[in-house]
Scaffold this active site. Structure first.
Site, PDB file in Angstrom:
ATOM      1  N   GLU A 231      57.028  72.127 168.819  1.00 27.66           N
ATOM      2  CA  GLU A 231      56.595  72.230 167.425  1.00 27.66           C
ATOM      3  C   GLU A 231      56.280  73.658 166.993  1.00 27.66           C
ATOM      4  OE1 GLU A 231      53.499  69.305 166.929  1.00 27.66           O
ATOM      5  OE2 GLU A 231      54.696  67.740 167.869  1.00 27.66           O
TER       6      GLU A 231
ATOM      7  N   ASN B 264      61.386  71.560 171.112  1.00 24.69           N
ATOM      8  CA  ASN B 264      61.123  70.209 170.622  1.00 24.69           C
ATOM      9  C   ASN B 264      60.407  70.304 169.276  1.00 24.69           C
ATOM     10  OD1 ASN B 264      61.173  67.356 171.205  1.00 24.69           O
ATOM     11  ND2 ASN B 264      58.964  67.434 171.612  1.00 24.69           N
TER      12      ASN B 264
ATOM     13  N   HIS C  68      59.679  60.527 165.046  1.00 19.78           N
ATOM     14  CA  HIS C  68      58.596  59.612 164.667  1.00 19.78           C
ATOM     15  C   HIS C  68      58.867  59.152 163.228  1.00 19.78           C
ATOM     16  CE1 HIS C  68      56.168  60.441 168.173  1.00 19.78           C
ATOM     17  NE2 HIS C  68      56.286  61.737 167.966  1.00 19.78           N
TER      18      HIS C  68
ATOM     19  N   GLU D 117      61.024  61.421 170.843  1.00 17.51           N
ATOM     20  CA  GLU D 117      59.744  60.716 170.667  1.00 17.51           C
ATOM     21  C   GLU D 117      59.878  59.591 169.644  1.00 17.51           C
ATOM     22  OE1 GLU D 117      56.464  63.414 169.999  1.00 17.51           O
ATOM     23  OE2 GLU D 117      57.290  64.923 171.356  1.00 17.51           O
TER      24      GLU D 117
ATOM     25  N   ASP E 238      59.707  56.422 167.484  1.00 19.34           N
ATOM     26  CA  ASP E 238      58.976  55.198 167.149  1.00 19.34           C
ATOM     27  C   ASP E 238      59.191  54.919 165.666  1.00 19.34           C
ATOM     28  OD1 ASP E 238      57.252  57.218 166.208  1.00 19.34           O
ATOM     29  OD2 ASP E 238      55.727  56.835 167.731  1.00 19.34           O
TER      30      ASP E 238
HETATM   31  O1  9MR Z   1      50.902  60.524 172.056  1.00 16.46           O
HETATM   32  C1  9MR Z   1      50.093  61.674 172.166  1.00 16.46           C
HETATM   33  C2  9MR Z   1      48.657  61.308 171.883  1.00 16.46           C
HETATM   34  O2  9MR Z   1      48.159  60.452 172.887  1.00 16.46           O
HETATM   35  C3  9MR Z   1      47.806  62.549 171.782  1.00 16.46           C
HETATM   36  O3  9MR Z   1      46.504  62.184 171.367  1.00 16.46           O
HETATM   37  C4  9MR Z   1      48.420  63.506 170.805  1.00 16.46           C
HETATM   38  C5  9MR Z   1      47.583  64.757 170.711  1.00 16.46           C
HETATM   39  O4  9MR Z   1      48.207  65.776 170.114  1.00 16.46           O
HETATM   40  O5  9MR Z   1      49.748  63.816 171.197  1.00 16.46           O
HETATM   41  C6  9MR Z   1      50.582  62.708 171.171  1.00 16.46           C
HETATM   42  O6  9MR Z   1      51.901  63.074 171.479  1.00 16.46           O
HETATM   43  C7  9MR Z   1      52.505  64.009 170.579  1.00 16.46           C
HETATM   44  C8  9MR Z   1      53.530  64.788 171.359  1.00 16.46           C
HETATM   45  O7  9MR Z   1      52.952  65.355 172.509  1.00 16.46           O
HETATM   46  C9  9MR Z   1      54.169  65.869 170.517  1.00 16.46           C
HETATM   47  N1  9MR Z   1      54.723  65.292 169.302  1.00 16.46           N
HETATM   48  C10 9MR Z   1      53.841  64.449 168.530  1.00 16.46           C
HETATM   49  C11 9MR Z   1      53.261  63.355 169.425  1.00 16.46           C
HETATM   50  C12 9MR Z   1      52.429  62.395 168.593  1.00 16.46           C
HETATM   51  O8  9MR Z   1      51.349  63.068 168.056  1.00 16.46           O
END
Ligand code: 9MR
Length: 456
Positions: free
Chosen positions: A171, A213, A249, A280, A282
């Site tokens: 990001e 990513n 997402h 990722e 969903d």
């Molecule tokens: O799924 C992850 C969640 O459990 C964490 O709290 C969160 C914190 O930033 O990160 C989530 O995963 C993220 C991923 O690492 C990067 N892209 C966005 C995802 C959803 O927030």
């Protein structure tokens, strides 16, 4: 067009070895052609046959039953949180590897690919004292470079042998913007942190695929153009970016794109010469809340996403950000928690596959070559070898005849009969003369291996 070359060196090596032996004809053939829509194959079986990865996340909170689903239905694993810098080292240099080790071992034990997520994410989940440590240094930029080097070295040193693909930078762009996100790395190093991160990763993990990513790319937006410029410029400057991860997402409250749009977007990124994965995925059920059959609509949308990926040759894999609906980050992260239950995954809370499961499986199947087509390809190949004078003798005719018969059997889903014919084909090829005997025998044997002819 059939091709056995796509199966990779290992299989061909195995086929070479197997071709030297007279194959046994098995009585209990269970092969299903996963390339056919509606085949009784798991997503994992279909993905393997299609030469793509289909993954999901692992976390330490998952039950044994969830892990069993992960191992059975998916081919790739991403640690949801355990490999993020601040999770594995809550304070700089203070590592606790237990959760990440467990996930890496799980992937290895189950023969699954491991994605390394993520080496440099400057916005969230960093060591709590990273920014202050850097700020306190006499030369903050030098200190940040040093810390990045140490962290990458620690992670690749520990997991590099098992990680096929690293999300080197996560990001880097602003959420919906066109400029680099302000973060701890940008503050200390300027935009050069991107090049530094990829150069470090390449030096440490020369054989891994290195990914950038990014999120909020699933809609036509200036961010997509900005990402193309960013990746294009970095690569033109020699930065070793192999792939771009499009997170995928499909949050609640935002519109859903259509399939053609998604495909265009994937192509726009692939045109940069990189491989891509949807990393990722969903799909919040919020989108289908007013529909008479929300599960069917969700399935259709999942199918569209996967079909878009399969339509773009550089799109090599997909990972869902979760396994089952009861465990999704969307239900806990504001504002998306307002739509809870988002139910955005392929399995429901009872760990039963939802309609989306079959939609995904069938979409992946579009990239797999049906066994029948593969058999016709072998038939044509053997014919060409004969015409070219590379395969000689009366048994060549037999080999061609039984492979043709095998192709017909495969169309009729008579797998055991096809295996039987192919076994005869291998024997006949081995009885021929000429420089292409091994090639012909390997081609037929590879097909038998794909069909699992020798497995009960
Ligand atoms: O799924 C992850 C969640 O459990 C964490 O709290 C969160 C914190 O930033 O990160 C989530 O995963 C993220 C991923 O690492 C990067 N892209 C966005 C995802 C959803 O927030």
């Amino acid at each position: 067009m059939a091709s056995i070359s796509a199966r990779g060196g290992l299989l061909v090596a195995a086929a070479t070895a197997a071709a030297l032996l007279a194959p046994a004809v098995s009585g209990a053939i269970v092969a299903r052609d996963c390339a056919r829509p509606g085949a009784a194959c798991t997503i994992a079986e279909t993905a393997r046959r299609a030469g793509v990865h289909f993954g999901a996340i692992a976390s330490s909170g998952q039950s044994d039953a969830e892990r069993a689903l992960l191992a059975e239905h998916f081919t790739s694993v991403t640690a949801e949180n355990a490999m993020k810098w601040g999770e594995i080292a809550p304070r700089v240099g203070n590592y606790g590897f237990a959760d990440a080790d467990e996930i890496a071992a799980f992937a290895e034990t189950n023969g699954m690919r491991l994605r390394g997520h993520t080496l440099a994410w400057g916005v969230m989940q960093m060591p709590s004292d990273l920014a202050s440590t850097v700020a306190a240094a006499a030369d903050p930029a030098a200190r940040m470079s040093e810390l990045l080097g140490e962290h990458f070295g620690t992670m690749v040193g520990r997991y590099g042998a098992r990680v096929a693909q690293w999300d080197v930078v996560n990001e880097p762009l602003e959420v919906a913007g066109t400029v680099l996100a302000k973060n701890v790395f940008l503050d200390a190093l300027g935009p050069g942190y991107l090049g530094l991160s990829f150069a470090l990763a390449r030096a440490l993990a020369p054989g891994a695929s290195l990914y950038l990513n990014e999120y909020v790319l699933s809609w036509p937006s200036p961010k997509l153009a900005a990402l193309r410029t960013l990746v294009g410029d970095l690569r033109a400057g020699g930065v070793p970016i192999d792939g771009v991860g499009i997170q995928g997402h499909f949050y609640p409250f935002f519109p859903l794109p259509d399939r053609a749009t998604m495909e265009q977007e994937l192509r726009a990124i692939a045109d940069l010469g990189v491989e891509i994965e949807i990393t990722e995925l969903d799909v919040s059920s919020w989108h289908f809340r007013d529909d008479p059959d929300p599960l069917a609509r969700q399935a259709a949308f999942f199918g569209d996403v996967v079909t878009a990926c399969m339509a773009v040759p550089s799109c090599r894999g997909i990972t869902t950000w979760g396994i089952q609906d009861g465990d999704s980050w969307l239900d806990h992260a504001p504002p998306f928690d307002l739509a809870a239950p988002n139910d955005p995954l392929l399995f429901d809370r009872d760990l039963e596959p939802k309609p989306a499961y079959a939609a995904v499986r069938d979409a992946i199947a579009t990239r797999a070559v049906p066994f029948e087509d593969e058999a016709w390809g072998v038939f044509r190949r053997v014919g060409k070898l004969r015409r070219d004078g590379l395969l000689r003798g009366p048994s060549v005719r037999t080999a061609r005849r039984v492979v043709r018969r095998a192709a017909q059997m495969l169309r009729a889903e008579r797998f055991a009969d096809a295996c039987d014919r192919l076994a005869r084909g291998v024997r006949a090829a081995n009885e021929a003369t000429g420089p292409a005997v091994a090639e012909a025998a390997v081609a037929i044997t590879a097909l038998r291996l794909g069909l699992l002819c020798d497995e009960a």
